[in-house]
Motif scaffolding. Sequence first.
Motif, PDB file in Angstrom:
ATOM      1  N   ASP A   1       1.406  -1.159   0.278  1.00 45.62           N
ATOM      2  CA  ASP A   1      -0.269   0.179  -0.060  1.00 45.62           C
ATOM      3  C   ASP A   1       0.556   1.517  -0.194  1.00 45.62           C
ATOM      4  N   VAL A   2       0.292   2.764  -0.029  1.00 49.26           N
ATOM      5  CA  VAL A   2       0.853   3.462  -0.050  1.00 49.26           C
ATOM      6  C   VAL A   2       2.183   3.805   1.000  1.00 49.26           C
ATOM      7  N   GLY A   3       1.393   3.017   2.103  1.00 50.20           N
ATOM      8  CA  GLY A   3       2.378   4.137   3.368  1.00 50.20           C
ATOM      9  C   GLY A   3       3.589   3.453   3.626  1.00 50.20           C
ATOM     10  N   GLU A   4       3.338   1.437   3.060  1.00 52.06           N
ATOM     11  CA  GLU A   4       4.456   0.551   2.525  1.00 52.06           C
ATOM     12  C   GLU A   4       5.646   0.978   2.056  1.00 52.06           C
ATOM     13  N   ARG A   5       5.047   1.792   0.671  1.00 47.53           N
ATOM     14  CA  ARG A   5       5.798   2.139  -0.219  1.00 47.53           C
ATOM     15  C   ARG A   5       6.647   3.397   0.190  1.00 47.53           C
ATOM     16  N   ARG A   6       5.926   4.347   0.502  1.00 50.70           N
ATOM     17  CA  ARG A   6       6.336   5.523   1.297  1.00 50.70           C
ATOM     18  C   ARG A   6       7.616   4.846   1.931  1.00 50.70           C
ATOM     19  N   SER A   7       7.283   3.767   3.077  1.00 49.14           N
ATOM     20  CA  SER A   7       7.993   3.572   4.496  1.00 49.14           C
ATOM     21  C   SER A   7       9.435   2.683   3.955  1.00 49.14           C
ATOM     22  N   VAL A   8       9.717   2.469   2.796  1.00 43.37           N
ATOM     23  CA  VAL A   8      10.351   2.046   2.090  1.00 43.37           C
ATOM     24  C   VAL A   8      11.007   3.073   1.264  1.00 43.37           C
ATOM     25  N   ILE A   9      10.249   3.599   0.351  1.00 49.73           N
ATOM     26  CA  ILE A   9      11.476   4.492  -0.018  1.00 49.73           C
ATOM     27  C   ILE A   9      11.934   5.314   0.116  1.00 49.73           C
ATOM     28  N   GLU A  10      11.551   5.441   1.762  1.00 49.60           N
ATOM     29  CA  GLU A  10      12.831   6.185   3.478  1.00 49.60           C
ATOM     30  C   GLU A  10      13.951   5.698   3.320  1.00 49.60           C
ATOM     31  N   GLU A  11      13.428   4.545   3.956  1.00 48.81           N
ATOM     32  CA  GLU A  11      14.714   3.801   5.095  1.00 48.81           C
ATOM     33  C   GLU A  11      15.258   3.735   3.425  1.00 48.81           C
ATOM     34  N   ARG A  12      15.446   3.513   2.009  1.00 48.20           N
ATOM     35  CA  ARG A  12      16.094   3.563   1.370  1.00 48.20           C
ATOM     36  C   ARG A  12      17.100   4.321   1.015  1.00 48.20           C
ATOM     37  N   VAL A  13      16.169   5.439   0.929  1.00 47.45           N
ATOM     38  CA  VAL A  13      17.233   6.792   0.347  1.00 47.45           C
ATOM     39  C   VAL A  13      18.072   7.528   1.407  1.00 47.45           C
ATOM     40  N   ILE A  14      17.571   6.785   3.170  1.00 51.13           N
ATOM     41  CA  ILE A  14      18.840   7.374   4.207  1.00 51.13           C
ATOM     42  C   ILE A  14      19.321   6.346   3.421  1.00 51.13           C
ATOM     43  N   ARG A  15      19.660   5.531   3.942  1.00 48.95           N
ATOM     44  CA  ARG A  15      20.459   3.902   4.027  1.00 48.95           C
ATOM     45  C   ARG A  15      21.299   4.050   2.592  1.00 48.95           C
ATOM     46  N   GLU A  16      21.030   4.595   1.459  1.00 48.16           N
ATOM     47  CA  GLU A  16      21.815   4.921   0.440  1.00 48.16           C
ATOM     48  C   GLU A  16      22.260   6.014  -0.042  1.00 48.16           C
ATOM     49  N   GLY A  17      21.600   7.544   0.295  1.00 43.57           N
ATOM     50  CA  GLY A  17      21.903   8.442   0.575  1.00 43.57           C
ATOM     51  C   GLY A  17      21.297   9.207  -0.535  1.00 43.57           C
ATOM     52  N   GLU A  18      20.700   8.385  -2.155  1.00 43.39           N
ATOM     53  CA  GLU A  18      20.603   9.110  -2.996  1.00 43.39           C
ATOM     54  C   GLU A  18      19.726   8.420  -3.847  1.00 43.39           C
ATOM     55  N   VAL A  19      18.921   8.697  -4.317  1.00 43.51           N
ATOM     56  CA  VAL A  19      17.696   7.234  -5.171  1.00 43.51           C
ATOM     57  C   VAL A  19      17.461   7.664  -6.476  1.00 43.51           C
ATOM     58  N   GLN A  20      16.951   6.695  -7.309  1.00 41.14           N
ATOM     59  CA  GLN A  20      16.495   7.482  -8.997  1.00 41.14           C
ATOM     60  C   GLN A  20      15.080   7.138  -9.383  1.00 41.14           C
TER      61      GLN A  20
END
Length: 261
Positions: A2-21
């Motif tokens: 769902d939307v909340g889960e997807r945004r949580s995944v993106i949030e963790e990913r961008v912080i962990r990796e520093g940058e996302v495309q």
Amino acid sequence: MDVGERRSVIEERVIREGEVQFGTLAAELEVSAMTIRRDIEALEQAGVVRRITGGAIAVGGGAAFEPSYGSRAGRATGSKKVIGARIASLLSPGEVVLLDSGSTVAAVAEALRGRALGLTVVTPSIKVATILADEPDTTVVLAGGLVRPGELSLIGPDAERLVSQYNCETYVAGVAGVDSLRGLTEYHPEEAAVKRAAVEGARRVIVGADSAKLGRVHLVTIAPLDAVDVLVTDAEPDHEVLLHAQSTGTEVVPVRSTTPR
């Protein structure tokens, strides 16, 4: 997802990796680039990321990044509601129960309203205490300590002492990750210390974890997986973590998720 889960995944990913495309996220999460752009815009408004050409970069954070309570609470809400109701059904009238902090345990507290179980609830969570404060025949004991902004949980030596001194039949734990090797893990060291004291003092440990938490490892280990007596989850029964948990004596209680996929 769902939307909340997807945004949580993106949030963790961008912080962990520093940058996302945008394109990479769209392909991996199987949604359109426009959907990812809207997600990034929402996270930017929350102060988590900053948009750049073709993607986004992190605003602060690091390897031990903890997503905001609001982000976590918005993820898998249907699953958490069902998990919360199932855990509430496992509690007996008159029990002394330690209800943890976190959005999943808050769902347990919501599910307890109106059940008239006559519980004594010990909690380090201001949210949980507020949910159950006016529940008839329920005694709420709120831990002392330092308040974590956003989380509204209590941490520090005072909170650890309080959860240790009560003889609780059941501890309902909220955790960030459940892994076969690393066990129960949490983002914040002082939060984990309170949870560790609760695990050590309770006769029975119940963990509620939606499928996204299985196989996840975060900064601090709370306890090994075999410390869990009952694991309530919406994950598939053949998940590796669940099979390992059952092999160590943990009872796995499956629930059916109502979260849109």
